[in-house]
Design a protein around this motif. Structure first.
Motif, PDB file in Angstrom:
ATOM      1  N   LYS A 176      19.650   0.776   4.615  1.00 25.18           N
ATOM      2  CA  LYS A 176      19.219  -0.435   5.027  1.00 25.18           C
ATOM      3  C   LYS A 176      17.657  -0.286   5.540  1.00 25.18           C
ATOM      4  CE  LYS A 176      22.876  -3.086   4.780  1.00 25.18           C
ATOM      5  NZ  LYS A 176      23.848  -3.054   5.791  1.00 25.18           N
ATOM      6  N   ASN A 177      16.817  -1.095   4.911  1.00 23.84           N
ATOM      7  CA  ASN A 177      15.532  -1.017   5.333  1.00 23.84           C
ATOM      8  C   ASN A 177      14.795  -2.442   6.048  1.00 23.84           C
ATOM      9  OD1 ASN A 177      14.838   1.570   4.313  1.00 23.84           O
ATOM     10  ND2 ASN A 177      15.107   0.760   2.239  1.00 23.84           N
ATOM     11  N   ARG A 178      13.846  -2.259   6.494  1.00 23.36           N
ATOM     12  CA  ARG A 178      12.975  -3.494   6.849  1.00 23.36           C
ATOM     13  C   ARG A 178      11.586  -3.448   5.926  1.00 23.36           C
ATOM     14  NH1 ARG A 178      16.622  -5.674   8.156  1.00 23.36           N
ATOM     15  NH2 ARG A 178      17.386  -6.197   9.990  1.00 23.36           N
ATOM     16  N   TYR A 179      11.170  -4.648   5.892  1.00 19.84           N
ATOM     17  CA  TYR A 179      10.012  -4.509   5.145  1.00 19.84           C
ATOM     18  C   TYR A 179       9.038  -5.349   5.974  1.00 19.84           C
ATOM     19  CZ  TYR A 179      12.460  -2.950   1.006  1.00 19.84           C
ATOM     20  OH  TYR A 179      13.132  -2.461   0.136  1.00 19.84           O
ATOM     21  N   LEU A 180       7.928  -4.767   6.350  1.00 19.57           N
ATOM     22  CA  LEU A 180       7.196  -5.595   7.371  1.00 19.57           C
ATOM     23  C   LEU A 180       5.787  -5.828   6.554  1.00 19.57           C
ATOM     24  CD1 LEU A 180       6.593  -2.895  10.306  1.00 19.57           C
ATOM     25  CD2 LEU A 180       8.167  -4.553  10.073  1.00 19.57           C
ATOM     26  N   VAL A 181       5.503  -7.175   6.499  1.00 20.95           N
ATOM     27  CA  VAL A 181       4.239  -7.782   5.978  1.00 20.95           C
ATOM     28  C   VAL A 181       3.243  -7.674   6.991  1.00 20.95           C
ATOM     29  CG1 VAL A 181       3.084  -9.723   4.788  1.00 20.95           C
ATOM     30  CG2 VAL A 181       5.616  -9.190   4.508  1.00 20.95           C
ATOM     31  N   VAL A 182       2.125  -6.954   6.604  1.00 21.80           N
ATOM     32  CA  VAL A 182       1.086  -6.824   7.470  1.00 21.80           C
ATOM     33  C   VAL A 182      -0.156  -7.286   7.001  1.00 21.80           C
ATOM     34  CG1 VAL A 182       0.032  -4.668   8.737  1.00 21.80           C
ATOM     35  CG2 VAL A 182       2.096  -4.484   8.113  1.00 21.80           C
ATOM     36  N   ASN A 183      -1.110  -7.849   7.865  1.00 19.53           N
ATOM     37  CA  ASN A 183      -2.368  -8.354   7.740  1.00 19.53           C
ATOM     38  C   ASN A 183      -3.434  -7.400   8.321  1.00 19.53           C
ATOM     39  OD1 ASN A 183      -2.471 -10.314   5.876  1.00 19.53           O
ATOM     40  ND2 ASN A 183      -2.515 -12.017   7.118  1.00 19.53           N
ATOM     41  N   ILE A 184      -4.389  -7.266   7.702  1.00 15.29           N
ATOM     42  CA  ILE A 184      -5.462  -6.496   8.460  1.00 15.29           C
ATOM     43  C   ILE A 184      -6.395  -7.284   8.682  1.00 15.29           C
ATOM     44  CG2 ILE A 184      -6.951  -4.390   8.338  1.00 15.29           C
ATOM     45  CD1 ILE A 184      -5.344  -3.179   6.447  1.00 15.29           C
ATOM     46  N   LEU A 185      -6.818  -7.350  10.187  1.00 12.50           N
ATOM     47  CA  LEU A 185      -7.962  -8.466  10.468  1.00 12.50           C
ATOM     48  C   LEU A 185      -9.182  -7.678  10.942  1.00 12.50           C
ATOM     49  CD1 LEU A 185      -5.775 -10.845  12.513  1.00 12.50           C
ATOM     50  CD2 LEU A 185      -6.503 -11.081  10.404  1.00 12.50           C
ATOM     51  N   TYR A 186     -10.379  -8.130  10.824  1.00 10.83           N
ATOM     52  CA  TYR A 186     -11.503  -7.515  11.200  1.00 10.83           C
ATOM     53  C   TYR A 186     -12.378  -8.308  12.104  1.00 10.83           C
ATOM     54  CZ  TYR A 186     -10.687  -4.872   6.776  1.00 10.83           C
ATOM     55  OH  TYR A 186     -10.379  -3.899   5.993  1.00 10.83           O
ATOM     56  N   PRO A 187     -11.957  -8.082  13.604  1.00 12.20           N
ATOM     57  CA  PRO A 187     -12.541  -8.948  14.544  1.00 12.20           C
ATOM     58  C   PRO A 187     -14.075  -8.515  14.753  1.00 12.20           C
ATOM     59  CG  PRO A 187     -11.066  -7.117  15.367  1.00 12.20           C
ATOM     60  CD  PRO A 187     -10.944  -6.977  14.046  1.00 12.20           C
ATOM     61  N   ALA A 188     -14.512  -7.176  14.601  1.00 14.22           N
ATOM     62  CA  ALA A 188     -15.860  -6.945  14.675  1.00 14.22           C
ATOM     63  C   ALA A 188     -16.761  -7.629  13.530  1.00 14.22           C
ATOM     64  CB  ALA A 188     -16.140  -5.435  14.615  1.00 14.22           C
ATOM     65  N   SER A 189     -17.830  -7.567  13.942  1.00 15.51           N
ATOM     66  CA  SER A 189     -18.839  -8.731  12.981  1.00 15.51           C
ATOM     67  C   SER A 189     -19.066  -7.548  11.873  1.00 15.51           C
ATOM     68  CB  SER A 189     -20.026  -8.830  13.862  1.00 15.51           C
ATOM     69  OG  SER A 189     -20.637  -7.802  14.339  1.00 15.51           O
ATOM     70  N   SER A 190     -18.990  -8.092  10.757  1.00 14.41           N
ATOM     71  CA  SER A 190     -19.179  -7.459   9.527  1.00 14.41           C
ATOM     72  C   SER A 190     -20.571  -7.147   9.150  1.00 14.41           C
ATOM     73  CB  SER A 190     -18.234  -8.182   8.358  1.00 14.41           C
ATOM     74  OG  SER A 190     -19.287  -9.531   8.158  1.00 14.41           O
ATOM     75  N   PRO A 191     -20.908  -5.900   8.165  1.00 14.43           N
ATOM     76  CA  PRO A 191     -22.342  -6.166   8.064  1.00 14.43           C
ATOM     77  C   PRO A 191     -23.080  -7.278   7.362  1.00 14.43           C
ATOM     78  CG  PRO A 191     -20.859  -4.436   6.853  1.00 14.43           C
ATOM     79  CD  PRO A 191     -19.984  -5.079   7.730  1.00 14.43           C
ATOM     80  N   ALA A 192     -22.220  -8.154   6.434  1.00 18.32           N
ATOM     81  CA  ALA A 192     -23.133  -8.944   5.833  1.00 18.32           C
ATOM     82  C   ALA A 192     -23.432 -10.117   7.107  1.00 18.32           C
ATOM     83  CB  ALA A 192     -22.021  -9.827   4.979  1.00 18.32           C
ATOM     84  N   ALA A 193     -22.496 -10.336   7.906  1.00 14.40           N
ATOM     85  CA  ALA A 193     -23.022 -11.160   9.136  1.00 14.40           C
ATOM     86  C   ALA A 193     -23.982 -10.764  10.031  1.00 14.40           C
ATOM     87  CB  ALA A 193     -21.719 -11.437   9.943  1.00 14.40           C
ATOM     88  N   ARG A 194     -24.070  -9.154  10.165  1.00 14.01           N
ATOM     89  CA  ARG A 194     -25.245  -8.799  10.761  1.00 14.01           C
ATOM     90  C   ARG A 194     -26.349  -8.974  10.126  1.00 14.01           C
ATOM     91  NH1 ARG A 194     -23.164  -3.345  11.377  1.00 14.01           N
ATOM     92  NH2 ARG A 194     -20.781  -4.023  12.050  1.00 14.01           N
ATOM     93  N   ALA A 195     -26.406  -8.926   8.858  1.00 11.78           N
ATOM     94  CA  ALA A 195     -27.633  -9.152   7.919  1.00 11.78           C
ATOM     95  C   ALA A 195     -28.173 -10.541   8.196  1.00 11.78           C
ATOM     96  CB  ALA A 195     -27.501  -8.697   6.529  1.00 11.78           C
ATOM     97  N   GLY A 196     -27.641 -11.310   8.635  1.00 10.04           N
ATOM     98  CA  GLY A 196     -27.933 -12.613   8.990  1.00 10.04           C
ATOM     99  C   GLY A 196     -27.478 -13.852   8.110  1.00 10.04           C
ATOM    100  N   GLU A 197     -26.413 -13.443   7.091  1.00  8.21           N
ATOM    101  CA  GLU A 197     -25.842 -14.423   6.169  1.00  8.21           C
ATOM    102  C   GLU A 197     -24.887 -15.294   7.221  1.00  8.21           C
ATOM    103  OE1 GLU A 197     -24.295 -12.899   2.607  1.00  8.21           O
ATOM    104  OE2 GLU A 197     -25.747 -11.353   2.652  1.00  8.21           O
TER     105      GLU A 197
END
Lengths: 297, 187
Positions: free
Chosen positions: B5-26
């Motif tokens: 018997k197994n379990r399947y975990l559906v996982v989302n990866i979230l990025y709470p820190a600001s991304s490089p694109a956002a830092r660039a001013g977009e």
């Protein structure tokens, strides 16, 4: 409705991200915390500006909370003044004596222990039980376990959390983040799983995020707004003057009815008397008749 | 026939820190920043190693021995940052806790992340259905945004909450049932 009642207030820019992220994770109520260490300053107004300097998601309800570090049991914490400024008040006892004071007499909403340090003594149920029966909840903060790179701090958090869960028998516990940055925040379901790994069970873990913190928030609100903390009018209703007249008329009618009833009552009582009089008179009549007959005979 | 018997975990990866694109001013909306795609350098082998290291750190050799038996990443989509992780049924909580305690992706990428388990399922079919459902939701939301219309469902919820959000009208709020559903489905 999921609650996270401990998000430290750092700076507006960082916190905006945290608030949006909390909304994304599915929280509904968030409390921003300001901590007072040592002696309380003269000016107790909250440093958290109201309204917040950034747009907040409309779904999210934001509260203000303060942490008081209990370093000396003798000092005055001016809780009534703090209650006017903050929505929630939490005590952070530093030693055995202040923990006892917080559990037994202090008028706070939450007892929040610093779980990353080691306590000399075991927690005892009678002490924490009084706090729980008074409606003061005990807070477990998972943020330090996740964020700290120091493994002893992590171990201490886990051991203290399991101790608290064992001693309180899973009742009156709140899970909150106390995350110094956005990275320490976790989704409600993840926190529930963490609680179940720590021995709280999934159901109790859910209560620790929904039912218990909600009761704290509502209880604190009632303390501040309602009459003597007991009676609160949610919606008093409106009374247009026209309706009032009708009500008055009804009242009058009722009164007249009452009067009638009284009159009836008096009538009800009088017949017995009058009946007695009648019988007496009948007897009298009979007697009269007899005497008449006798006289005739 | 006896099955493992197994379990399947559906996982989302979230990025709470600001991304490089956002830092660039977009101007990238924060919702999109949180659901950013994962860098290509990160592959399934690294994800498995990440989970194993997490279990070893939290539960030691015992945890490794218990959970490692059927541990596998059965699905990985870097575009939506979604993964399905298979693990033994008795010890799925350990794997989940290890994911909860993860704070960043390993060395060469080194981006701070938050793992969010969105569904625990007993069969891979249901786990896949959940992934598809979520992807569809994202696509419809993105289309609505493209058209310039507002998200109908979200707006409806917001309006309903706002209607209720008179200063202190908190007495009649309904608990969100999603999380508990995903729990009960795991049986």
């Amino acid at each position: 409705m999921f609650h996270d009642l401990n998000v430290p207030w750092t700076s507006a820019k960082e916190l905006q991200r945290a608030v949006v992220f909390l909304d994304e994770l599915g929280y509904d109520v968030v409390a921003l915390t300001h901590s007072y260490g040592g002696r309380l300053p003269a000016d107790l107004t909250s440093p958290v500006p109201n309204p917040l300097p950034f747009p907040t998601p409309s779904r999210l309800r934001i509260l203000r909370r303060c942490n008081i570090f209990l370093t000396d049991a003798a000092s005055n914490f001016r809780i009534p003044q703090l209650q006017q400024q903050y929505d929630l008040i939490a005590a952070r006892p530093t030693d055995e004596k202040t923990l006892q004071q917080a559990c037994q007499s202090l008028d706070v909403d939450i007892i929040s222990l610093d779980l990353s340090q080691k306590f000399e003594k075991h927690f005892k149920f009678p002490m924490l039980g009084t706090a729980i029966s008074r409606g003061v909840k005990i807070e477990l903060c998972y943020g330090q376990a996740i964020l700290s790179t120091d493994s002893t701090a992590k171990r201490n958090v886990i051991s203290n959390a399991t101790q608290l869960i064992r001693v309180t028998r899973g009742r009156g516990l709140i899970m909150s983040s106390e995350a110094k940055s956005v990275l320490g925040l976790r989704a409600p379901s993840d926190v529930m799983n963490l609680a179940s790994v720590w021995g709280l069970g999934l159901e109790r873990g859910k209560d620790a995020l929904t039912k218990e913190p909600r009761s704290v928030v509502e209880f604190a609100r009632l303390k501040r707004q309602s009459y003597k903390g007991i009676v609160d009018i949610v919606y008093g209703g409106e009374k247009p003057p026209v309706q009032e007249k009708v009500v008055d008329g009804k009242a009058k009618k009722g009164q007249s009815k009452d009067q009638k009833r009284k009159a009836q009552d008096s009538l009800d009582t009088t017949p017995a008397q009058s009946g007695e009089e009648k019988t007496v008179s009948k007897r009298q009549m009979k007697k009269n008749k007899k005497t008449k007959l006798d006289a005739e005979v | 026939m006896v099955r493992v018997k197994n379990r399947y975990l559906v996982v989302n990866i979230l990025y709470p820190a600001s991304s490089p694109a956002a830092r660039a001013g977009e101007a990238v909306p924060e919702l999109l920043q949180f659901h950013a795609p994962t860098p290509d350098a990160f592959h399934t082998g690294q994800l498995v190693r990440l989970v194993r290291e997490g279990i070893a750190e939290l539960f030691g050799d015992y945890g490794m021995g218990m959970a490692n038996r059927t541990l596998k990443v059965t699905y990985w989509s870097p575009a939506t940052s979604t993964a399905i992780i298979r693990c033994p049924r008795e010890h799925y909580e350990m794997v989940w806790a290890a994911l909860t305690f993860t704070t960043k992706l390993p060395r060469p990428i080194d981006v701070p992340v938050v793992f969010k388990v969105v569904r625990v399922s007993g069969t891979i079919r249901k786990a896949e259905e959940e992934v598809i459902r979520r992807a569809k939701g994202i696509i419809t939301r993105a289309r609505e945004v493209e058209k310039g219309r507002k998200d109908v469902i979200v707006e409806g919820v917001v309006r309903a909450v706002e209607k209720r959000a008179e200063p202190d009208a908190v007495l009649a709020q309904v608990d969100e049932g999603e999380e508990s559903e995903s729990e009960s489905d795991s049986e």
